[in-house]
Enzyme design. Structure first.
Site, PDB file in Angstrom:
ATOM      1  N   ARG A   1      17.182 -63.555 -22.931  1.00  0.00           N
ATOM      2  CA  ARG A   1      16.932 -62.305 -22.289  1.00  0.00           C
ATOM      3  C   ARG A   1      17.044 -61.121 -23.413  1.00  0.00           C
ATOM      4  O   ARG A   1      17.579 -61.388 -24.623  1.00  0.00           O
ATOM      5  CB  ARG A   1      17.807 -61.771 -21.107  1.00  0.00           C
TER       6      ARG A   1
ATOM      7  N   TYR B   1      25.834 -55.828 -18.810  1.00  0.00           N
ATOM      8  CA  TYR B   1      26.848 -56.569 -18.103  1.00  0.00           C
ATOM      9  C   TYR B   1      28.224 -56.608 -18.881  1.00  0.00           C
ATOM     10  O   TYR B   1      28.022 -57.060 -20.034  1.00  0.00           O
ATOM     11  CB  TYR B   1      26.236 -57.878 -17.619  1.00  0.00           C
TER      12      TYR B   1
ATOM     13  N   GLU C   1      27.211 -54.642 -13.242  1.00  0.00           N
ATOM     14  CA  GLU C   1      27.746 -55.149 -12.202  1.00  0.00           C
ATOM     15  C   GLU C   1      28.447 -54.428 -11.322  1.00  0.00           C
ATOM     16  O   GLU C   1      28.893 -55.129 -10.251  1.00  0.00           O
ATOM     17  CB  GLU C   1      28.464 -56.571 -12.500  1.00  0.00           C
TER      18      GLU C   1
ATOM     19  N   LYS D   1      24.089 -59.233 -21.965  1.00  0.00           N
ATOM     20  CA  LYS D   1      25.095 -59.864 -21.773  1.00  0.00           C
ATOM     21  C   LYS D   1      26.342 -58.917 -22.738  1.00  0.00           C
ATOM     22  O   LYS D   1      26.082 -58.123 -23.512  1.00  0.00           O
ATOM     23  CB  LYS D   1      25.256 -61.289 -22.411  1.00  0.00           C
TER      24      LYS D   1
ATOM     25  N   HIS E   1      31.474 -57.823 -17.092  1.00  0.00           N
ATOM     26  CA  HIS E   1      32.513 -58.807 -16.743  1.00  0.00           C
ATOM     27  C   HIS E   1      33.816 -58.701 -17.347  1.00  0.00           C
ATOM     28  O   HIS E   1      34.351 -59.958 -17.621  1.00  0.00           O
ATOM     29  CB  HIS E   1      31.858 -60.416 -16.669  1.00  0.00           C
TER      30      HIS E   1
ATOM     31  N   ASP F   1      30.878 -65.970 -14.083  1.00  0.00           N
ATOM     32  CA  ASP F   1      31.049 -64.737 -15.090  1.00  0.00           C
ATOM     33  C   ASP F   1      32.151 -64.154 -14.637  1.00  0.00           C
ATOM     34  O   ASP F   1      32.794 -63.365 -15.422  1.00  0.00           O
ATOM     35  CB  ASP F   1      29.812 -63.922 -14.866  1.00  0.00           C
TER      36      ASP F   1
END
Length: 374
Positions: free
Chosen positions: A15, A94, A118, A75, A96, A270
């Protein structure tokens, strides 16, 4: 503002944080966009398309990191990228962080302003930047689970929907949020025998209204989960607490009572996973076996369908990214207070309570910190 976007370096991550159309939107709004050469190739977007959209193409990722005021990714950064952090950089991706203490420490040490997809929560309680990937991961979880139930992949050799004269596979979904609902939709569509478990009775009533007699809903408890998974062919872990480590609802002891060759797909990986035996895997080696149960714990499941995932994700992130680019993070948060919920780190401080609580650390209000520095 100068916007950067580099190629994702996570194992089998295809991605990209910006499409050519996104670049055009930023450029038309008066911003400069730096794109690493061939960064979008894995999602089917060519460098020439980014050039046509007005991006500046850069050969070296480090140059983009050094020049960018806001880095737009998919990511969380990996260790190799920590050295690229610099004070004042807005990292929009993101993160996490509840499952990545080392990344958290690196961001705090460098003064990066971390805006996490998120944890952005809208006024209606929705999580709009997580929702598209949750939809994809939920649907993929059944697709992948069905594959790994096949004997050549270590599974029981069970067809999810069965055929006339044979039993249908039993699917248990733990968590009835966006991931669980989308998993339920695909599992029902494939003809499986589906049970979905959650702590929210209203949510279970909603799913009961939608799917009716095609599913069994259960109120979550240790006893209910243990009994359900013992009969399951496929278990989907889809529990989420935004920004916080996932609760370990699937105990290791439960595995001893499960059918040999049954499959667990832990979509919560995740955030640390909701199964005690979960560990992160990658698309090139997605499974491992514990107590004769196949575990699929890929940390970037939507990366398997990067074209769909990139378009779905950027459809959601674009709106907020333009707000940040137009005014800077501080003023953007004041203009749209929803953005405060996305801020996880700010100039060396943790500003997300769930992240701080995961490590027993102090959390400070982003409103207060930004007000002090305004």
């Amino acid at each position: 503002m100068r916007i950067g976007c580099v190629k994702e370096i996570k194992n089998n991550e295809f991605r990209i944080g910006l499409t050519p159309d996104n670049v055009k939107n930023y450029v038309n709004a008066g911003h400069e966009v730096l794109i690493e050469r061939d960064a979008g190739r894995g999602s089917g977007f060519l460098t020439e398309e980014y050039e046509k959209a007005g991006a500046v193409i850069v050969d070296e990722a480090r140059e983009i990191w050094d020049r960018a005021e806001m880095m737009v990714k998919v990511k969380e950064p990996l260790k190799e990228e920590y050295a690229c952090f610099h004070e004042g950089l807005i990292l929009y991706t993101y993160l996490h962080l509840a499952a990545e203490r080392e990344l958290l420490d690196a961001m705090l040490a460098s003064g990066v302003k971390g805006a996490a997809y998120e944890t952005l929560i809208e006024r209606d309680g929705s999580i709009p930047l997580l929702a598209p990937m949750s939809q994809i991961a939920g649907r993929l979880s059944i697709q992948e689970g069905a594959k790994y139930l096949e004997k050549p992949f270590g599974g029981r050799g069970v067809l999810l929907g069965g055929v006339p004269g044979t039993p249908r596979a039993k699917v248990v979904i733990i968590g009835a949020g966006t991931v669980g609902t989308n998993a339920c939709k695909i599992a029902v569509g494939m003809g499986a025998n589906v049970t979905i478990i959650d702590v929210n009775l209203s949510r279970l009533a909603y799913l009961d209204d939608i799917f009716g007699s095609k599913i069994q809903t259960l109120m979550s408890s240790d006893a209910a989960i243990e009994a359900a998974v013992a009969e399951a062919d496929l278990v989907i872990g889809s529990v989420l607490i935004p920004g916080k480590a996932a609760p370990k609802l699937m105990k290791r002891a439960y595995l001893k009572h499960m059918k040999p060759g049954s499959v667990i797909v832990d979509v919560a990986v995740d955030q640390g996973g909701c199964c005690e035996t979960t560990r992160v895997t990658y698309h090139d080696a997605p499974t491992f076996v514990v107590d004769n149960v196949v575990h699929y714990c890929v940390g970037n499941m939507p990366g398997a369908v990067p074209r769909t995932s990139t378009i779905a994700l950027t459809n959601a992130t674009m709106r907020y990214g333009l707000q940040i680019a137009a005014a800077g993070l501080e003023e953007a948060c004041r203009r749209n207070e929803v953005l405060y919920s996305a801020v996880n780190t700010y100039q060396g401080r943790i500003t997300c309570k769930n992240v701080a609580d995961s490590f027993g650390l102090e959390c400070q209000s982003p409103r207060k910190l930004m007000g002090e520095r305004a």
